[in-house]
Design a protein around this motif. Structure first.
Motif, short mmCIF file in Angstrom:
data_model
loop_
_atom_site.label_atom_id
_atom_site.label_comp_id
_atom_site.label_asym_id
_atom_site.label_seq_id
_atom_site.Cartn_x
_atom_site.Cartn_y
_atom_site.Cartn_z
N GLY A 119 0.24 16.63 -5.22
CA GLY A 119 -0.35 16.30 -6.51
C GLY A 119 0.20 17.17 -7.62
O GLY A 119 1.13 17.96 -7.43
N SER A 120 -0.39 17.03 -8.79
CA SER A 120 0.00 17.82 -9.96
C SER A 120 -1.22 18.53 -10.52
O SER A 120 -2.33 18.00 -10.47
CB SER A 120 0.60 16.93 -11.04
N ARG A 121 -1.01 19.72 -11.06
CA ARG A 121 -2.07 20.46 -11.71
C ARG A 121 -1.53 21.19 -12.93
O ARG A 121 -0.40 21.69 -12.92
CB ARG A 121 -2.70 21.50 -10.76
N ASN A 122 -2.35 21.26 -13.96
CA ASN A 122 -2.07 22.13 -15.08
C ASN A 122 -2.36 23.57 -14.67
O ASN A 122 -3.20 23.83 -13.80
CB ASN A 122 -2.94 21.76 -16.28
N TYR A 123 -1.69 24.49 -15.32
CA TYR A 123 -2.03 25.90 -15.11
C TYR A 123 -1.64 26.68 -16.35
O TYR A 123 -0.85 26.22 -17.18
CB TYR A 123 -1.35 26.48 -13.87
N LYS A 124 -2.23 27.86 -16.48
CA LYS A 124 -1.85 28.76 -17.56
C LYS A 124 -1.33 30.05 -16.96
O LYS A 124 -1.78 30.47 -15.88
CB LYS A 124 -3.02 29.02 -18.51
N LEU A 125 -0.40 30.65 -17.65
CA LEU A 125 0.25 31.87 -17.18
C LEU A 125 0.16 32.93 -18.26
O LEU A 125 0.51 32.68 -19.42
CB LEU A 125 1.72 31.60 -16.85
N TYR A 126 -0.33 34.10 -17.87
CA TYR A 126 -0.36 35.24 -18.80
C TYR A 126 0.70 36.25 -18.39
O TYR A 126 0.72 36.73 -17.26
CB TYR A 126 -1.72 35.92 -18.83
N VAL A 127 1.59 36.54 -19.35
CA VAL A 127 2.64 37.55 -19.14
C VAL A 127 2.40 38.66 -20.14
O VAL A 127 2.53 38.46 -21.35
CB VAL A 127 4.05 36.94 -19.36
N PRO A 128 2.03 39.85 -19.69
CA PRO A 128 1.76 40.95 -20.63
C PRO A 128 3.05 41.42 -21.31
O PRO A 128 4.16 41.13 -20.84
CB PRO A 128 1.17 42.04 -19.73
N ALA A 129 2.88 42.14 -22.38
CA ALA A 129 4.05 42.62 -23.13
C ALA A 129 4.89 43.57 -22.30
O ALA A 129 6.12 43.58 -22.42
CB ALA A 129 3.59 43.29 -24.42
N ARG A 130 4.23 44.33 -21.44
CA ARG A 130 4.96 45.29 -20.59
C ARG A 130 4.62 45.02 -19.13
O ARG A 130 3.46 45.14 -18.73
CB ARG A 130 4.60 46.74 -20.96
N LEU A 131 5.61 44.65 -18.36
CA LEU A 131 5.44 44.40 -16.94
C LEU A 131 5.71 45.67 -16.14
O LEU A 131 6.48 46.54 -16.58
CB LEU A 131 6.36 43.28 -16.47
N ALA A 132 5.10 45.74 -14.97
CA ALA A 132 5.28 46.89 -14.09
C ALA A 132 6.58 46.72 -13.31
O ALA A 132 6.58 46.25 -12.17
CB ALA A 132 4.10 47.05 -13.15
N GLY A 133 7.71 47.07 -13.91
CA GLY A 133 9.00 46.97 -13.24
C GLY A 133 9.58 45.58 -13.31
O GLY A 133 9.05 44.66 -13.94
N THR A 134 10.68 45.40 -12.62
CA THR A 134 11.38 44.12 -12.63
C THR A 134 10.80 43.12 -11.65
O THR A 134 11.15 41.94 -11.69
CB THR A 134 12.87 44.34 -12.31
N SER A 135 9.94 43.58 -10.75
CA SER A 135 9.31 42.71 -9.76
C SER A 135 7.81 42.99 -9.76
O SER A 135 7.30 43.69 -8.88
CB SER A 135 9.92 42.95 -8.38
N PRO A 136 7.09 42.47 -10.75
CA PRO A 136 5.67 42.84 -10.91
C PRO A 136 4.77 42.15 -9.91
O PRO A 136 5.11 41.10 -9.35
CB PRO A 136 5.37 42.37 -12.33
N PRO A 137 3.58 42.70 -9.71
CA PRO A 137 2.56 41.99 -8.92
C PRO A 137 2.09 40.75 -9.67
O PRO A 137 2.34 40.58 -10.87
CB PRO A 137 1.42 43.01 -8.78
#
Length: 417
Positions: A119-137
């Motif tokens: 199926g298909s679903r909408n979603y929202k994504l929050y990306v903070p201004a500063r991530l914890a490294g290049t591979s964040p949790p």
């Protein structure tokens, strides 16, 4: 949710009881206006003497579904919020307080669509201004019934936590086509397995977001409220290699139901879920209602995957009884204990009072190295609401300990596999 089942016979309001039962049936997404359940609700009305045609299950702000009715929250409100407000009474009909949220944080909160064989679903994504490294949790947040991504973000303030700690936050949204109350279908057998239904869909969405944004695959976590919490438990069981930890707020054990009636009973405490109804004069003659819900008496399948879990549950939750949280904790202890071998798990307990005044009890089970694996919080006097949440979102208790902050602490302290 309040059930007037203890009223004496002379004071029974058939219309009120009938309407309450209909709202309870709608708690896991049931439409009582059509099909088999229309016949069931009509039988209830006749048995209670509610001869006038009752209104269909409400879909407005008066609806008592699994969660309180969500309000549409503008995206700017769903941004991280600061501060706390006074406590609200545990009244799902009370008008929400006026809230003036502060300005939006610098992170990006964007809307997307994910399509999958399931199926298909909408979603929202929050990306903070500063991530914890290049591979964040990354933390996946599953809303409760009737809620939206914006509403859930506003109430939990998880985006504020992301700003502080530098992780991604994903908010999948259930569709009205999949469930009329926008509940995740945790109670359906086809949505309790690995390769089909909503678990496969959510796992695919998570994989896609993680790949696109470079999230650390060893540090992806999932948390939810009510129906969303129950689905988080399902995901921990069906996809233990994808999720390094689970946050369960007011949720239910894995496979504790297999249809709407058994879901209702599980919410009320499992096998005895419908027992509260039996004390009401006339309910034993409801034309087979008790048989209709009888599937809930079956023993639930057991969760066996040893995934770290943190659990929050109010001890005055009358929508999803606290015994469900206890059962989740017990299954998790058994799974981790079996994995730990003879060394077993240590247990520590503490009690305290949150800054907002709500008392709590906290129990932690840790392995031989001191790593907490099962953490359970009982929020005393709390109902079916996100502890420590902000009142700009629905279904929150601002006076409790901050469940969002505690879940983040628990998740980020886990050793990567």
């Amino acid at each position: 949710m309040k059930f007037p089942f203890n009223a004496g016979k002379s004071s029974v309001d058939g219309h009120a009881i009938s309407a309450t039962i209909e709202r309870a049936l709608a708690a896991a997404g049931l439409d009582t206006r059509t099909g088999t359940l229309r016949d069931v609700t009509q039988t209830i009305r006749r048995a209670l003497g509610a001869t006038q045609e009752a209104a269909p299950a409400a879909t407005t702000d008066d609806a008592n579904v699994i969660d309180v009715t969500a309000r549409v929250v503008p995206p700017e409100v769903a941004a991280p919020l600061q501060g706390r407000a006074a406590d609200r009474p545990d009244d799902q009909h009370a008008a929400p307080p006026a809230v003036n949220p502060p300005a939006q944080a610098p992170g990006r909160f964007s809307a997307h669509v994910f399509s999958h064989a399931a199926g298909s679903r909408n979603y929202k994504l929050y990306v903070p201004a500063r991530l914890a490294g290049t591979s964040p949790p990354m933390i996946v947040m599953l809303h409760g019934c009737t809620q939206s991504a914006d509403d859930f973000a506003a109430g939990t303030q998880m985006n504020r936590q992301a700003d502080e700690h530098g992780f991604l936050v994903v908010y999948p949204e259930q569709s009205a086509q999949a469930n009329s109350s926008r509940c995740w279908n945790w109670f359906q057998p086809q949505d309790q397995g690995r390769d089909t239904g909503e678990p496969a869909l959510i796992a695919g969405l998570v994989d896609d977001v993680a790949r696109r944004h470079g999230a650390d695959p060893r540090r992806i976590f999932v948390a939810g409220l009510s129906a969303g919490a129950a689905m988080a438990v399902v995901l921990g069981e069906t996809h233990p290699e994808r999720f390094a930890g689970i946050g369960v707020h007011s949720g239910l054990p894995y496979a504790s139901a297999h249809d709407i009636p058994s879901a209702m009973a599980a919410m009320k405490g499992g096998r005895s879920g419908m027992s509260a109804m039996s004390g009401l004069s006339g309910l034993t003659g409801l034309g087979g209602l008790m048989d209709f819900a009888g599937g809930a008496s079956a023993t639930p399948r057991q969760a066996v995957q040893a995934v770290p879990v943190i659990i929050f549950h109010g001890d005055r939750d009358h929508t999803v009884q606290q015994t469900n949280g206890e059962h989740i904790a017990r299954q998790a202890r058994d799974a981790h204990g079996a994995q730990a071998g003879p060394a077993g798990l240590s247990e520590t307990a503490q009690a305290g009072t949150a800054p907002g005044g709500r008392r709590y009890s906290r129990t932690v089970h840790a392995d031989a190295q001191g790593q907490p694996l099962v953490e359970s919080w009982t929020i005393h006097g709390a109902g079916h609401a996100w502890s420590g949440g902000h009142p700009s979102g629905s279904y929150t208790d601002p006076t409790g300990p901050d469940a969002s902050a505690e879940m983040v602490r628990f998740f980020l302290a886990l050793r990567p596999a």
